[in-house]
Design a protein around this motif. Structure first.
Motif, PDB file in Angstrom:
ATOM      1  N   ILE A   1       0.498  28.058  23.045  1.00 51.36           N
ATOM      2  CA  ILE A   1      -0.436  28.939  23.737  1.00 51.36           C
ATOM      3  C   ILE A   1      -1.828  28.614  23.222  1.00 51.36           C
ATOM      4  CG2 ILE A   1      -1.269  31.317  23.876  1.00 51.36           C
ATOM      5  CD1 ILE A   1       2.428  30.351  23.886  1.00 51.36           C
ATOM      6  N   PHE A   2      -2.733  28.343  24.142  1.00 50.91           N
ATOM      7  CA  PHE A   2      -4.120  28.022  23.831  1.00 50.91           C
ATOM      8  C   PHE A   2      -5.016  29.152  24.341  1.00 50.91           C
ATOM      9  CE2 PHE A   2      -1.811  24.109  24.464  1.00 50.91           C
ATOM     10  CZ  PHE A   2      -2.277  23.244  23.488  1.00 50.91           C
ATOM     11  N   THR A   3      -6.239  29.184  23.852  1.00 45.58           N
ATOM     12  CA  THR A   3      -7.273  29.970  24.518  1.00 45.58           C
ATOM     13  C   THR A   3      -8.323  29.016  25.065  1.00 45.58           C
ATOM     14  OG1 THR A   3      -8.460  30.337  22.433  1.00 45.58           O
ATOM     15  CG2 THR A   3      -6.985  32.089  23.203  1.00 45.58           C
ATOM     16  N   ILE A   4      -8.905  29.410  26.206  1.00 44.69           N
ATOM     17  CA  ILE A   4      -9.969  28.647  26.838  1.00 44.69           C
ATOM     18  C   ILE A   4     -11.042  29.609  27.329  1.00 44.69           C
ATOM     19  CG2 ILE A   4      -8.460  26.764  27.620  1.00 44.69           C
ATOM     20  CD1 ILE A   4      -8.692  28.154  30.463  1.00 44.69           C
ATOM     21  N   LYS A   5     -12.216  29.098  27.561  1.00 44.68           N
ATOM     22  CA  LYS A   5     -13.257  29.872  28.228  1.00 44.68           C
ATOM     23  C   LYS A   5     -13.459  29.275  29.621  1.00 44.68           C
ATOM     24  CE  LYS A   5     -16.201  32.388  26.581  1.00 44.68           C
ATOM     25  NZ  LYS A   5     -17.436  33.093  26.108  1.00 44.68           N
ATOM     26  N   TRP A   6     -13.442  30.153  30.630  1.00 43.55           N
ATOM     27  CA  TRP A   6     -13.640  29.723  32.010  1.00 43.55           C
ATOM     28  C   TRP A   6     -14.196  30.897  32.794  1.00 43.55           C
ATOM     29  CZ3 TRP A   6      -9.660  29.474  36.463  1.00 43.55           C
ATOM     30  CH2 TRP A   6     -10.189  28.754  37.544  1.00 43.55           C
ATOM     31  N   ASP A   7     -15.236  30.617  33.581  1.00 46.22           N
ATOM     32  CA  ASP A   7     -15.811  31.690  34.396  1.00 46.22           C
ATOM     33  C   ASP A   7     -15.117  31.846  35.737  1.00 46.22           C
ATOM     34  OD1 ASP A   7     -16.687  29.561  35.898  1.00 46.22           O
ATOM     35  OD2 ASP A   7     -18.826  29.893  35.550  1.00 46.22           O
ATOM     36  N   GLY A   8     -14.043  31.073  35.949  1.00 45.46           N
ATOM     37  CA  GLY A   8     -13.265  31.180  37.181  1.00 45.46           C
ATOM     38  C   GLY A   8     -13.789  30.349  38.326  1.00 45.46           C
ATOM     39  N   LYS A   9     -14.980  29.741  38.162  1.00 46.87           N
ATOM     40  CA  LYS A   9     -15.575  28.990  39.260  1.00 46.87           C
ATOM     41  C   LYS A   9     -16.116  27.631  38.841  1.00 46.87           C
ATOM     42  CE  LYS A   9     -16.966  33.170  41.773  1.00 46.87           C
ATOM     43  NZ  LYS A   9     -18.101  33.917  42.405  1.00 46.87           N
ATOM     44  N   SER A  10     -16.459  27.463  37.596  1.00 44.22           N
ATOM     45  CA  SER A  10     -17.129  26.237  37.153  1.00 44.22           C
ATOM     46  C   SER A  10     -16.172  25.050  37.189  1.00 44.22           C
ATOM     47  CB  SER A  10     -17.703  26.410  35.752  1.00 44.22           C
ATOM     48  OG  SER A  10     -16.659  26.599  34.816  1.00 44.22           O
ATOM     49  N   ARG A  11     -16.746  23.861  37.015  1.00 41.27           N
ATOM     50  CA  ARG A  11     -15.991  22.614  37.145  1.00 41.27           C
ATOM     51  C   ARG A  11     -15.307  22.183  35.851  1.00 41.27           C
ATOM     52  NH1 ARG A  11     -16.981  20.005  41.779  1.00 41.27           N
ATOM     53  NH2 ARG A  11     -16.339  18.021  40.859  1.00 41.27           N
ATOM     54  N   HIS A  12     -15.403  22.997  34.824  1.00 46.51           N
ATOM     55  CA  HIS A  12     -14.712  22.666  33.592  1.00 46.51           C
ATOM     56  C   HIS A  12     -14.425  23.931  32.800  1.00 46.51           C
ATOM     57  CE1 HIS A  12     -18.966  22.819  32.503  1.00 46.51           C
ATOM     58  NE2 HIS A  12     -18.573  23.167  31.299  1.00 46.51           N
ATOM     59  N   VAL A  13     -13.444  23.832  31.909  1.00 45.22           N
ATOM     60  CA  VAL A  13     -13.162  24.905  30.960  1.00 45.22           C
ATOM     61  C   VAL A  13     -13.653  24.461  29.587  1.00 45.22           C
ATOM     62  CG1 VAL A  13     -11.185  25.755  32.250  1.00 45.22           C
ATOM     63  CG2 VAL A  13     -10.829  24.055  30.463  1.00 45.22           C
ATOM     64  N   LYS A  14     -13.921  25.421  28.712  1.00 46.37           N
ATOM     65  CA  LYS A  14     -14.503  25.130  27.408  1.00 46.37           C
ATOM     66  C   LYS A  14     -13.661  25.726  26.287  1.00 46.37           C
ATOM     67  CE  LYS A  14     -19.279  25.317  29.138  1.00 46.37           C
ATOM     68  NZ  LYS A  14     -20.599  25.994  28.982  1.00 46.37           N
ATOM     69  N   ASN A  15     -13.952  25.240  25.086  1.00 41.10           N
ATOM     70  CA  ASN A  15     -13.472  25.864  23.848  1.00 41.10           C
ATOM     71  C   ASN A  15     -11.950  25.977  23.774  1.00 41.10           C
ATOM     72  OD1 ASN A  15     -16.194  26.162  23.519  1.00 41.10           O
ATOM     73  ND2 ASN A  15     -16.201  28.396  23.550  1.00 41.10           N
ATOM     74  N   LEU A  16     -11.290  24.875  23.978  1.00 39.55           N
ATOM     75  CA  LEU A  16      -9.830  24.841  23.840  1.00 39.55           C
ATOM     76  C   LEU A  16      -9.433  25.066  22.388  1.00 39.55           C
ATOM     77  CD1 LEU A  16      -6.989  24.047  25.053  1.00 39.55           C
ATOM     78  CD2 LEU A  16      -7.509  21.754  24.262  1.00 39.55           C
ATOM     79  N   GLN A  17      -8.600  26.070  22.138  1.00 43.83           N
ATOM     80  CA  GLN A  17      -8.076  26.341  20.801  1.00 43.83           C
ATOM     81  C   GLN A  17      -6.598  26.663  20.878  1.00 43.83           C
ATOM     82  OE1 GLN A  17     -10.369  29.461  18.797  1.00 43.83           O
ATOM     83  NE2 GLN A  17     -10.770  28.014  17.167  1.00 43.83           N
ATOM     84  N   LYS A  18      -5.832  26.026  20.007  1.00 45.40           N
ATOM     85  CA  LYS A  18      -4.408  26.349  19.937  1.00 45.40           C
ATOM     86  C   LYS A  18      -4.221  27.608  19.095  1.00 45.40           C
ATOM     87  CE  LYS A  18      -1.359  23.040  19.432  1.00 45.40           C
ATOM     88  NZ  LYS A  18      -0.490  22.005  18.807  1.00 45.40           N
ATOM     89  N   ILE A  19      -3.440  28.573  19.629  1.00 48.30           N
ATOM     90  CA  ILE A  19      -3.219  29.839  18.929  1.00 48.30           C
ATOM     91  C   ILE A  19      -1.892  29.834  18.184  1.00 48.30           C
ATOM     92  CG2 ILE A  19      -3.105  32.349  19.173  1.00 48.30           C
ATOM     93  CD1 ILE A  19      -5.813  31.085  19.851  1.00 48.30           C
ATOM     94  N   PHE A  20      -0.807  29.486  18.876  1.00 47.25           N
ATOM     95  CA  PHE A  20       0.489  29.394  18.214  1.00 47.25           C
ATOM     96  C   PHE A  20       1.432  28.553  19.064  1.00 47.25           C
ATOM     97  CE2 PHE A  20       0.976  33.067  20.974  1.00 47.25           C
ATOM     98  CZ  PHE A  20       2.291  33.037  21.399  1.00 47.25           C
ATOM     99  N   SER A  21       2.530  28.134  18.447  1.00 39.91           N
ATOM    100  CA  SER A  21       3.540  27.318  19.126  1.00 39.91           C
ATOM    101  C   SER A  21       4.925  27.886  18.854  1.00 39.91           C
ATOM    102  CB  SER A  21       3.480  25.858  18.644  1.00 39.91           C
ATOM    103  OG  SER A  21       2.241  25.262  18.956  1.00 39.91           O
TER     104      SER A  21
END
Length: 352
Positions: free
Chosen positions: A101-121
């Motif tokens: 499970i990762f976290t990402i930042k996305w505004d729902g419309k932009s052409r890319h997502v940011k700040n990929l971080q792995k939380i746990f596996s």
């Protein structure tokens, strides 16, 4: 606060249901470049449905206000299995992919997502995939697994609880597959759907700790083996809704009698999951697929892009609704040390 929201949301639904008998209507929204839509969720703040392409690389955002579909690629990864808004964090989402499970930042419309971080596996060093998830009112996150062989696998797959203190706990590991999870705070239970054994399992939920206990079979379904019950939603009027892949129907199940009281026919056989949404949480959205998979092997049989396969359906007029979405707390800084990166990707949008 949660109890007040649940009470008034359900009260409005019960009043409407008692006064009018209304036949539901069905609308659909095209979803570009979709293989198998999975795990839809409704985000009230943006009045939107979010879901993923299980056998692709895309995540989708349908704006109900704009009647417009957006998508973004989850490169460098594939098979995003769910996208889930994080508690008290705008534009931050938890994404299930492979065994993590990762976290990402996305505004729902932009052409890319940011700040990929792995939380746990979970279930590392296997070919298993996380696929369905649900949160409770305390911010705990429950996640189930499966593998690409679907019902043909000999493996057992687990149900896990991630707590906001960063601990991962195995709840059970005897399921063929997790094809749906639903949390019901009113009766303090969590429902687990195993589409391969066609079993809905019920757990008691502790409102103080979020722990699950007293596992028991809620009910067994009985569809042909080439069909797969997948996705589960709970309404305020005590009905449960389950879509049937290769069955063209959404089941309406009376929770008290455990009987199927209606089969809502939709114009695609490849239904993948229901979720309540809309301004009053009384529209049942149902995702679908363009890919026909062999349930016993997991292998694709053919792709059928004929409309409306792959569409996002809206069932309007059910006289039912659900409480607001509960969100997981995935912000504890005890992650796996993965560096934050920007994921370059492309997005598309369409309107109907």
């Amino acid at each position: 606060m949660y109890k007040s929201i649940i009470f008034f949301s359900c009260l409005i639904t019960l009043i409407l249901a008692s006064k009018w008998v209304q036949k539901y209507s069905i609308k659909s929204v095209p979803t570009p470049d979709l293989n198998i839509a999975d795990s839809p969720i409704w985000e009230a703040e943006t009045q939107s449905v979010y879901f993923t392409d299980l056998f692709g690389t895309k995540m989708y955002h349908y704006s109900n206000c704009e009647n417009k579909m957006y998508s973004v690629d989850f490169h460098p990864y594939s098979t995003p299995c769910f996208i889930f808004p994080v508690l008290n964090k705008r534009n931050l989402y938890g994404v299930g992919c492979n065994q993590s499970i990762f976290t990402i930042k996305w505004d729902g419309k932009s052409r890319h997502v940011k700040n990929l971080q792995k939380i746990f596996s979970v279930e590392s060093n296997t070919n298993h995939l996380v696929n369905h998830a649900v949160a409770d009112t305390l911010g705990n996150f429950f996640v189930g697994t499966f593998d690409a062989n679907t019902c043909g696998t000999q493996d057992s797959h687990g149900l896990y609880k991630y707590s906001k203190n960063g601990k991962v706990k195995l709840i059970a590991k005897h399921f063929k597959v997790t094809t749906g999870l639903a949390f019901d705070p009113k009766v303090k239970t969590l429902l687990h759907l195993d589409g391969c054994t066609q079993t809905i399992t019920e757990f008691s939920w502790c409102p103080k700790t979020g722990d699950l206990s007293n596992e028991r079979v809620f009910m067994k379904l009985n569809f042909p083996k080439h069909m797969l019950p997948v996705g589960i939603a709970i309404g305020c009027t005590r009905y449960i809704y389950v879509s049937v892949y290769k069955g063209s129907v959404v089941l309406k199940i009376n929770r008290k009698s455990k009987k199927i009281v209606d089969k809502i026919k939709l114009p695609s056989p490849y239904l993948t999951a229901p979720v309540f949404g809309g301004p009053y949480n009384n529209i049942l959205f149902v995702t679908s697929s363009t890919v026909s998979n062999d349930i016993l092997t997991g292998l694709p049989e053919f792709r059928n892009t004929t409309s409306p396969n792959g569409h996002l359906f809206k069932i309007i007029g059910l006289n039912d609704s659900s409480p607001p979405l509960y969100k997981p707390d995935l912000t504890k800084k005890n992650h796996c040390g993965t560096k934050c990166t920007d994921l370059s990707s492309s997005s598309s949008s369409s309107s109907s």
